[in-house]
Write an enzyme that holds these catalytic residues in place. Sequence first.
Site, PDB file in Angstrom:
ATOM      1  N   CYS A 158       0.611  -0.850   0.387  1.00 12.53           N
ATOM      2  CA  CYS A 158       0.088   0.278  -0.258  1.00 12.53           C
ATOM      3  C   CYS A 158       0.584   1.690  -0.164  1.00 12.53           C
ATOM      4  O   CYS A 158       2.186   1.218   1.302  1.00 12.53           O
ATOM      5  CB  CYS A 158      -0.765  -0.015   1.224  1.00 12.53           C
ATOM      6  SG  CYS A 158      -1.418   1.486   1.704  1.00 12.53           S
ATOM      7  N   GLY A 159       0.454   1.710  -1.033  1.00  8.04           N
ATOM      8  CA  GLY A 159       1.575   3.154  -1.052  1.00  8.04           C
ATOM      9  C   GLY A 159       1.156   4.140   0.021  1.00  8.04           C
ATOM     10  O   GLY A 159       2.046   5.192   0.884  1.00  8.04           O
ATOM     11  N   HIS A 160      -0.021   4.055   0.319  1.00  9.30           N
ATOM     12  CA  HIS A 160      -0.433   5.057   1.688  1.00  9.30           C
ATOM     13  C   HIS A 160       0.475   5.322   2.718  1.00  9.30           C
ATOM     14  O   HIS A 160       0.692   5.338   3.633  1.00  9.30           O
ATOM     15  CB  HIS A 160      -2.021   5.329   1.973  1.00  9.30           C
ATOM     16  CG  HIS A 160      -2.127   6.253   0.486  1.00  9.30           C
ATOM     17  ND1 HIS A 160      -2.205   7.216   0.239  1.00  9.30           N
ATOM     18  CD2 HIS A 160      -3.259   5.633  -0.205  1.00  9.30           C
ATOM     19  CE1 HIS A 160      -3.186   7.693  -0.596  1.00  9.30           C
ATOM     20  NE2 HIS A 160      -4.030   6.718  -1.043  1.00  9.30           N
ATOM     21  N   CYS A 161       0.306   3.886   3.197  1.00  8.94           N
ATOM     22  CA  CYS A 161       1.181   3.157   4.371  1.00  8.94           C
ATOM     23  C   CYS A 161       2.873   3.304   4.274  1.00  8.94           C
ATOM     24  O   CYS A 161       3.000   3.449   5.094  1.00  8.94           O
ATOM     25  CB  CYS A 161       0.663   1.408   4.213  1.00  8.94           C
ATOM     26  SG  CYS A 161      -0.730   1.429   4.499  1.00  8.94           S
TER      27      CYS A 161
END
Length: 499
Positions: free
Chosen positions: A63-66
Amino acid sequence: MASCRVPGVLLMCVFVILLSTVFSISSASEEEKEYVLTLDHSNFSEIVSKHKFIVVEFYAPWCGHCKNLAPEYEKAASVLSGNEPAIVLAKVDANAEENKGLAEQFEIQGFPTIKILRNGGENVQEYKGPREADGIVTYLKKQTGPASKEIKTAEDADRLIDGKKIFIVGIFPKFSGEEFENFLIVAEKLRSDYDFGHTTNAELIHRGESSVSKATVRLLKPFDELFVDFKNFEVDALEKFIEEGSIPLVTLFDQNPDNQPFLNKYFGSPDEKAMLFLHFSHDQIDNFKSKYNEIAGLYKGKGLKFLLGDVLASESAFQFFGLTEDQAPVLVVQNNKGLKFINPNVEIDQIAPWLKSYVDGKLKPSIKSEAIPETNDEPVKVVVAKSLRDMVLDSKKNVLLEIYAPWCGHCKKLAPILDEVAVSFEKDADVVVAKLDGTKNDVPSDIIEVRGYPTLYFKSASGSKYVAYEGDRSKEDIIEFIQNNRDAATSESILKDEL
């Protein structure tokens, strides 16, 4: 089951997570020290049970946001480890097979999701604060200690009451009795959303009556009438008063970050929503605002909430509703079933009569849809909103439908598996495996509830079964589910086989 969260009617694209690199270096060893605890199914309950207050991030490695959040979360954990008492931050790889039970237990529908666990995990709340280190630290410090702070002096009032935010203050003759206890119950329940204070001196609150004869809750806000008093201390009534009073008559959707909490409340409201999007540089903007506020006042308390959006800040909204900039000023209504009603290039004097036509049930919904594909010969058939009824809802076949998003990692992982499932049923005329791009096509929310991507639904040939598939996403499990839930072959398909 892990999935990519659906942008909750516009909100997904509003948040920006800043990327930075943070290292905590030990002066003795020069090695990086990790302050965020790593939890999994084997140690989760044991560690959480030892803490009265612990914050847990549920993440996925892809996950990029993570990935963007990780250094900010670690930096915040480093700072909060020195708090008195220390505030512990932890993380769980909710994408890992062994941790799926935790993801299901805490209803994780997207990444990253952060939960605040109190009293050994007995009380679970959503983290609704910032995603950068300083903001995380400030937010979590407020979440510890008493839910409502006592206001003893004018300095206390100035320090606690932010004129840009909602603040709820209880004014009491004394800090005891059922009314005060109920106020504290509501403050504890809603502390993730609002700031609370209590006092025995109404003169310290700069808005409203300076003398109060009986216990009163005063809701202070930076919009509309600026404050509202309430004297019903029944818990449910008090909670409802706060939730309803915290949404402006007209919510502004612009580039001002101070409006973000009110946007969250607006889109989280169960009421139907009227949204007017136009350029705030429009030469008639003041007239639009004045008329729109007047109309909103007429519908106050009637289940219709109003929003005024600047086109420059509304790219996500335009994508969601399938709008183009040349349609502005554009008026959109979304009802509780997810149906959308759109009036493009609306004039000021057209707003009120058009909304009345909507309320009177005289308008037809607008359906966002891609074009029906000219060829559809791949194993997994392509469905769009315009073909959904023929290919799925009214179809006489057993249909497994995936609602996906092109950017969703889980969807990309599932795609080749669905291809294999579809190939295994290629000679079975009664079974269809299909997919629909949920970002470009509307689906009837009263039939298909899309909480995240991918969402899988199965409809039997007779229509007697219409259920969400929530099993493992393996070829074998999906095939078994279809076989166990399908209707028997139709006479038409039997005839074709015989021929």
